[in-house]
Enzyme design. Structure first.
Site, PDB file in Angstrom:
ATOM      1  N   LYS A 196      21.617  64.690  49.788  1.00 39.86           N
ATOM      2  CA  LYS A 196      21.281  63.485  50.748  1.00 39.86           C
ATOM      3  C   LYS A 196      20.170  63.795  51.192  1.00 39.86           C
ATOM      4  O   LYS A 196      19.819  64.773  51.889  1.00 39.86           O
ATOM      5  CB  LYS A 196      22.344  63.318  51.521  1.00 39.86           C
ATOM      6  CG  LYS A 196      22.300  62.202  52.811  1.00 39.86           C
ATOM      7  CD  LYS A 196      23.323  62.190  53.566  1.00 39.86           C
ATOM      8  CE  LYS A 196      22.929  60.955  54.654  1.00 39.86           C
ATOM      9  NZ  LYS A 196      23.745  60.894  55.672  1.00 39.86           N
ATOM     10  N   LYS A 249      21.997  60.474  47.056  1.00 39.69           N
ATOM     11  CA  LYS A 249      21.825  59.309  48.011  1.00 39.69           C
ATOM     12  C   LYS A 249      20.529  59.523  48.749  1.00 39.69           C
ATOM     13  O   LYS A 249      20.204  60.658  49.216  1.00 39.69           O
ATOM     14  CB  LYS A 249      22.888  59.487  48.917  1.00 39.69           C
ATOM     15  CG  LYS A 249      22.915  58.427  50.220  1.00 39.69           C
ATOM     16  CD  LYS A 249      23.894  58.794  51.235  1.00 39.69           C
ATOM     17  CE  LYS A 249      23.169  57.872  52.280  1.00 39.69           C
ATOM     18  NZ  LYS A 249      24.042  58.201  53.488  1.00 39.69           N
TER      19      LYS A 249
END
Ligand code: PBG
Length: 327
Positions: A196, A249
């Site tokens: 992330k 992400k």
């Protein structure tokens, strides 16, 4: 490889029937996950101004949205909570009567075949908006682990199929796995937000989740956007600690990361097309600069082609409906 005129690639592009016969990547509604923002109350539906067609809703309204998504064939939902009150430690995150916990119970009752994933993080619950506890102005890793484990356990008790830690503390997957196992939830899966990145594309989400940090930013715990070797290390570490699925992400600006993580780990991989990626397509389409449906499908198929098994997207329902209509 034969050359022109023996090889004429246009031959297989002449009709849609031919094109679909040899299409390499398919996207199925069941591979899509719809994020939902749940708040207390009943009959509440508050539109998120930066994200067309996305709202914060109370549990009853959320069940309607989830039902519509499930009817279109969407595979799962990812729940975020907006609590009644916030404090320094984010204590409402593990309230068994919080909006996420109530939403999970309602969904498991109404739509037992829809996969329910919960986002596990402190930023929606803390008064300072950081993803863990602050000690001397810095997010303390090890003290945050216990709180995240409590939150995950509360989601599991409510009946979540999958808990998804998005905080980016080191060691949280292991802490959550052992808390779940100790409490008898060895069957609850973990989808770790493994890679992330500290991205500019989360802007609209922070309006939707009311989780903007009150000071500083998240670069002290989320990954530097320039790194891919580190993404592999983060992912392997989460797998080692017990992650069942891993996530990259954002998705669109990190297709190379998706591709490497999939190739090198072979683990079930979810990619999150985040709020900013969604808002850009919606905003350009509103101005008539691009065709919304085509841009939406191209962005989603690109994420699948890179290697994602599951795509988490605010377009989940619209894309599923379109895929159904095409047969
Ligand atoms: C919570 C969290 C964020 C997103 C998912 N979980 C925001 C952040 O890290 O600041 C972003 C999702 C999106 O932009 O759609 N930590």
């Amino acid at each position: 490889m034969p050359s022109f005129p023996t090889y004429r690639p246009r031959r297989l592009r002449r009709t849609e029937a031919l094109r679909s016969l040899v299409r390499e990547t398919v996207l199925a509604p069941s591979q899509l996950v719809l994020p939902l923002f749940v708040r207390p109350g009943t009959g509440v539906r508050t539109p998120v101004s930066s994200m067309a067609e996305v709202s914060q809703t109370s549990v009853d309204e959320m069940v309607r949205d989830a039902t519509a998504a499930a009817e279109a064939g969407v595979g799962g939902v990812l729940l975020f909570g907006i609590p009644e009150h916030k404090d320094e430690t984010g204590s409402s995150a593990w309230d068994d009567d919080g909006p996420v916990q109530r939403a999970v119970r309602a969904l498991k009752h109404e739509l037992p075949n829809l996969v329910v994933i919960t986002d596990v993080c402190m930023c929606e619950y803390t008064s300072h908006g950081h993803c863990g506890v602050l000690v001397n102005g810095e997010v303390d890793n090890d003290q945050s682990l216990e709180l995240l484990a409590r939150e995950a356990l509360s989601h599991a008790r409510a009946g979540a199929d999958i808990v998804a830690p998005s905080d980016m503390m080191d060691g949280r997957v292991g802490a959550i796995r052992s808390a779940l196992d100790d409490a008898g939830f060895s069957g609850t899966s973990i989808l770790s937000y493994a890679a992330k990145f500290a991205s500019a594309f989360y802007g609209p989400f922070r309006e939707a989740a009311e989780s903007t940090p009150q000071s500083g930013d998240r670069r002290g715990y989320q990954m530097d956007v320039a790194n891919v070797d580190e993404a592999l290390r983060e992912t392997w570490q989460d797998i080692d600690e017990g992650a069942d699925m891993v996530m990259v992400k954002p998705a669109g600006p990190f297709l190379d990361v998706i591709s490497r993580v999939k190739e090198e780990t072979g683990y079930p991989l979810a990619a999150y097309q985040v709020s900013g990626e969604y808002a850009m397509i919606q905003a350009a389409a509103e101005r008539g600069w691009i065709e919304r449906d085509r841009a939406m499908m191209e962005s989603l198929i690109g994420i699948r082609r890179a290697g994602a098994d599951v795509v988490i997207t605010y377009f989940a329902r619209a894309a599923a409906k379109l895929l159904r209509a095409r047969g």
